[in-house]
Write a protein that holds these residues in place. Structure first.
Motif, short mmCIF file in Angstrom:
data_model
loop_
_atom_site.label_atom_id
_atom_site.label_comp_id
_atom_site.label_asym_id
_atom_site.label_seq_id
_atom_site.Cartn_x
_atom_site.Cartn_y
_atom_site.Cartn_z
N UNK A 48 -107.60 -34.11 35.78
CA UNK A 48 -108.07 -34.66 34.30
C UNK A 48 -107.69 -34.01 33.30
N UNK A 49 -107.58 -34.83 31.97
CA UNK A 49 -107.00 -33.94 30.75
C UNK A 49 -108.53 -33.69 30.29
N UNK A 50 -108.64 -32.76 29.45
CA UNK A 50 -109.88 -32.59 28.41
C UNK A 50 -109.58 -33.65 27.43
N UNK A 51 -111.00 -34.34 26.96
CA UNK A 51 -110.96 -35.36 25.87
C UNK A 51 -111.79 -34.83 24.74
N UNK A 52 -111.42 -35.23 23.82
CA UNK A 52 -112.40 -34.96 22.54
C UNK A 52 -113.37 -36.04 22.71
N UNK A 53 -114.65 -35.48 22.10
CA UNK A 53 -115.66 -36.50 21.99
C UNK A 53 -116.37 -36.33 20.59
N UNK A 54 -117.32 -37.10 19.99
CA UNK A 54 -117.92 -37.17 19.26
C UNK A 54 -119.59 -37.28 19.48
N UNK A 55 -120.35 -36.76 18.75
CA UNK A 55 -121.72 -37.23 19.02
C UNK A 55 -122.10 -38.13 17.87
N UNK A 56 -122.70 -39.28 18.22
CA UNK A 56 -123.29 -40.12 17.43
C UNK A 56 -124.96 -40.25 17.26
N UNK A 57 -125.51 -40.24 16.17
CA UNK A 57 -126.68 -40.53 15.97
C UNK A 57 -127.11 -41.78 15.38
N UNK A 58 -127.95 -42.66 15.78
CA UNK A 58 -128.42 -43.73 15.10
C UNK A 58 -129.42 -43.29 14.10
N UNK A 59 -129.47 -43.91 13.27
CA UNK A 59 -130.45 -43.40 12.02
C UNK A 59 -130.67 -44.49 10.86
N UNK A 60 -131.53 -44.42 10.10
CA UNK A 60 -131.75 -45.18 9.00
C UNK A 60 -131.01 -44.95 7.76
N UNK A 61 -130.70 -43.78 7.43
CA UNK A 61 -129.95 -43.17 6.18
C UNK A 61 -128.91 -42.19 6.58
N UNK A 62 -127.71 -42.71 7.02
CA UNK A 62 -126.67 -42.02 7.82
C UNK A 62 -126.14 -40.62 6.71
N UNK A 63 -126.03 -41.11 5.39
CA UNK A 63 -125.67 -40.20 4.71
C UNK A 63 -126.73 -38.68 4.40
N UNK A 64 -127.57 -39.09 4.46
CA UNK A 64 -128.88 -38.04 4.09
C UNK A 64 -128.98 -37.33 5.55
N UNK B 31 -126.88 -27.75 8.44
CA UNK B 31 -127.31 -26.82 9.76
C UNK B 31 -126.18 -26.02 10.31
N UNK B 32 -124.96 -26.65 10.63
CA UNK B 32 -123.88 -26.23 11.30
C UNK B 32 -122.65 -25.77 10.55
N UNK B 33 -122.74 -25.91 9.15
CA UNK B 33 -121.55 -25.62 8.33
C UNK B 33 -120.40 -26.58 8.62
N UNK B 34 -120.51 -27.61 8.86
CA UNK B 34 -119.82 -28.84 8.82
C UNK B 34 -119.38 -29.41 7.67
N UNK B 35 -118.21 -30.07 7.53
CA UNK B 35 -117.87 -30.75 6.14
C UNK B 35 -117.88 -32.05 6.52
N UNK B 36 -118.14 -32.99 5.50
CA UNK B 36 -118.15 -34.19 5.33
C UNK B 36 -116.71 -34.80 5.71
N UNK C 90 -112.24 -27.05 13.50
CA UNK C 90 -111.79 -27.86 14.49
C UNK C 90 -112.08 -27.65 15.93
N UNK C 91 -112.95 -26.75 16.08
CA UNK C 91 -113.58 -26.39 17.50
C UNK C 91 -114.79 -27.39 18.04
N UNK C 92 -115.80 -27.64 17.07
CA UNK C 92 -116.91 -28.63 17.66
C UNK C 92 -116.53 -29.86 17.50
N UNK C 93 -117.42 -30.75 18.01
CA UNK C 93 -117.26 -32.22 17.94
C UNK C 93 -117.85 -32.82 16.64
N UNK C 94 -116.96 -34.10 16.53
CA UNK C 94 -117.23 -34.78 15.13
C UNK C 94 -118.63 -35.22 15.36
N UNK C 95 -119.37 -35.27 14.23
CA UNK C 95 -120.59 -36.09 14.39
C UNK C 95 -120.29 -37.31 13.49
N UNK C 96 -120.99 -38.31 14.21
CA UNK C 96 -121.30 -39.83 13.39
C UNK C 96 -122.50 -40.24 13.43
#
Length: 144
Positions: free
Chosen positions: A2-18, A26-31, A64-70
């Motif tokens: 099987x090939x390695x697939x990229x993935x994202x982690x999704x959070x359900x929340x009331x205020x997505x931007x906040x 926390x992670x040093x990520x960029x919007x 580009x190493x860590x997963x995208x967060x949504x």
């Protein structure tokens, strides 16, 4: 094989931007950049019906190493413990008091951003120390 697939982690929340901006800190990520043709997210959101504006936020690891967060807005609040959580690996390779000091320093930084310490789990001879925390809307995570 099987090939390695990229993935994202999704959070359900009331205020997505906040919540998303918290995790950027926390992670040093960029919007994520705004859609093509828009100078910023505010301009894009003004083109949407009010109920759709700010309905989501995304960020990614600049290396580009860590997963995208949504982060997506949902109407219901959090009612139970997460079945999955993130381990933020700040103490990798450290043991004993040195590890605990690094974990506690990071916990203090995150508390200043709005996180809550739930429990400090001290080394017990089998497992090393870790700190259980919650983000701005109660999503559990661990400093490990």
């Amino acid at each position: 094989m099987a090939s390695i697939r990229q993935f994202q982690v999704t959070f359900d929340c009331a205020d997505p931007e906040r919540v998303g901006r918290f995790w950027c800190e926390v992670l040093g990520y960029t919007p994520a950049p705004p859609p093509a043709g828009f100078a910023d997210w505010d301009g894009f959101n003004r083109t949407l019906p009010p109920e759709q504006g700010g309905a989501w936020f995304a960020c990614s690891d600049p290396s580009g190493v860590g997963p995208r967060l949504f982060f997506q807005r949902v109407p219901e609040g959090k009612v139970a413990k997460n079945r999955a959580h993130l381990d933020v690996r700040v103490g990798t390779g450290l043991v004993g008091e040195e590890r605990l000091a690094v974990l506690e320093a990071e916990a203090a930084r995150l508390v200043a951003l709005g996180a809550v310490v739930v429990q400090v789990l001290r080394a017990d001879g089998v497992n090393e120390s870790c700190i259980s925390m919650q983000d701005l809307e109660g999503h559990e995570f661990c400093l490990d």
